[in-house]
Design a protein around this motif. Sequence first.
Motif, mmCIF file in Angstrom:
data_model
loop_
_atom_site.group_PDB
_atom_site.id
_atom_site.type_symbol
_atom_site.label_atom_id
_atom_site.label_comp_id
_atom_site.label_asym_id
_atom_site.label_seq_id
_atom_site.Cartn_x
_atom_site.Cartn_y
_atom_site.Cartn_z
ATOM 1 N N THR A 42 0.832 -1.199 0.000
ATOM 2 C CA THR A 42 0.000 0.000 0.000
ATOM 3 C C THR A 42 0.870 1.254 0.000
ATOM 4 O OG1 THR A 42 -1.715 -1.164 1.248
ATOM 5 C CG2 THR A 42 -1.852 1.247 1.197
ATOM 6 N N VAL B 59 0.456 5.188 0.859
ATOM 7 C CA VAL B 59 -0.481 6.102 1.523
ATOM 8 C C VAL B 59 0.025 7.537 1.382
ATOM 9 C CG1 VAL B 59 -1.685 6.692 3.656
ATOM 10 C CG2 VAL B 59 -1.068 4.304 3.196
ATOM 11 N N TYR C 150 -0.958 6.609 -9.449
ATOM 12 C CA TYR C 150 -2.076 5.667 -9.369
ATOM 13 C C TYR C 150 -1.934 4.569 -10.422
ATOM 14 C CZ TYR C 150 -6.646 3.623 -10.153
ATOM 15 O OH TYR C 150 -7.650 2.723 -10.340
ATOM 16 N N THR D 142 -2.086 -0.892 -3.680
ATOM 17 C CA THR D 142 -3.222 -0.025 -3.380
ATOM 18 C C THR D 142 -2.722 1.377 -3.072
ATOM 19 O OG1 THR D 142 -4.497 -1.871 -2.462
ATOM 20 C CG2 THR D 142 -5.204 0.357 -1.850
ATOM 21 N N LYS E 270 -3.742 5.003 -1.406
ATOM 22 C CA LYS E 270 -4.714 5.583 -0.484
ATOM 23 C C LYS E 270 -4.366 7.038 -0.194
ATOM 24 C CE LYS E 270 -5.990 3.101 3.083
ATOM 25 N NZ LYS E 270 -5.916 2.303 4.328
ATOM 26 N N TYR E 271 -5.383 7.827 0.126
ATOM 27 C CA TYR E 271 -5.150 9.150 0.699
ATOM 28 C C TYR E 271 -5.631 9.069 2.137
ATOM 29 C CZ TYR E 271 -5.132 14.127 1.629
ATOM 30 O OH TYR E 271 -4.867 15.355 2.186
ATOM 31 N N ASN E 272 -4.667 9.053 3.070
ATOM 32 C CA ASN E 272 -4.959 8.775 4.485
ATOM 33 C C ASN E 272 -5.731 7.463 4.582
ATOM 34 O OD1 ASN E 272 -3.563 10.966 5.671
ATOM 35 N ND2 ASN E 272 -5.211 12.352 5.053
ATOM 36 N N ASN E 273 -7.008 7.488 4.992
ATOM 37 C CA ASN E 273 -7.748 6.236 5.167
ATOM 38 C C ASN E 273 -8.645 5.892 3.983
ATOM 39 O OD1 ASN E 273 -6.723 5.754 7.815
ATOM 40 N ND2 ASN E 273 -8.167 7.254 8.629
ATOM 41 N N THR E 274 -8.594 6.708 2.942
ATOM 42 C CA THR E 274 -9.482 6.504 1.798
ATOM 43 C C THR E 274 -8.736 5.847 0.642
ATOM 44 O OG1 THR E 274 -10.739 8.483 2.406
ATOM 45 C CG2 THR E 274 -11.071 7.617 0.185
ATOM 46 N N ILE E 275 -9.267 4.731 0.151
ATOM 47 C CA ILE E 275 -8.668 4.035 -0.987
ATOM 48 C C ILE E 275 -8.999 4.802 -2.272
ATOM 49 C CG2 ILE E 275 -8.688 1.927 -2.370
ATOM 50 C CD1 ILE E 275 -9.297 0.357 0.166
ATOM 51 N N ILE E 276 -7.987 5.026 -3.097
ATOM 52 C CA ILE E 276 -8.189 5.664 -4.396
ATOM 53 C C ILE E 276 -8.546 4.564 -5.385
ATOM 54 C CG2 ILE E 276 -7.193 7.150 -6.169
ATOM 55 C CD1 ILE E 276 -7.407 8.449 -3.400
ATOM 56 N N GLU E 277 -9.820 4.487 -5.740
ATOM 57 C CA GLU E 277 -10.286 3.406 -6.603
ATOM 58 C C GLU E 277 -10.208 3.763 -8.086
ATOM 59 O OE1 GLU E 277 -14.161 2.612 -5.083
ATOM 60 O OE2 GLU E 277 -13.417 1.378 -3.425
#
Length: 204
Positions: free
Chosen positions: A105, A107, A176, A185, A187-194
């Motif tokens: 991951t 982040v 990305y 994966t 992420k931006y802090n706790n949010t996954i960049i989908e």
Amino acid sequence: MRNFLLGAALAFMVAFGIKYFIDKSTIRKTELESSDLILTQIKNVGKLVVTEGHFAEVITYKDDKKYYLDLLTATKKAIVEVNAHVQVSYDLSTVEHHIDNTTKTVVITKIPKAEININPTIKYHDLQADFFNQFIPDDHNLIREKVKKQLEEKVKKSTLVTNSQDRLISELQKLYILTNSLGWTLKYNNTIIETPANLKQFID
């Protein structure tokens, strides 16, 4: 026959053990190579994104001073023509992040805010001043601050900022695309960049 079977079993265990360590070593090497690729991409992204534009503005400067119990008003005013060169920039070398090899991951913890640099050229027209309220050097500083404040508000609502944001997102999308292609994966802090479009919500 018994010795043969024992030898065969021992040979199988040795071969399996060697394969296990080779496979584990290969996986570890692949993870390190992926991590190095991501770090390289982050360094490549970590540059200064600058968008430039030109703005013109005409403002009226007015200052009133009252005397004798507010019975007398002394007014000075001027029409101010402003031409300004403006830069909106993002310093991507200040992007904060960390890489977790265990969970594969990346982040991002901080994306820099836009820096707006305004360099105005000011011309004065139709200066009018009362005897009791003359123009002084401080007026120029006040006018310059007023000009910069008005221009900054205008720039924030302009396509110059949105164009800068689009360029910033384009740079971050490269990260990305790489992480996604490697099975990592982002992420931006706790949010996954989908999807790459998700990055826009984190841009100021």
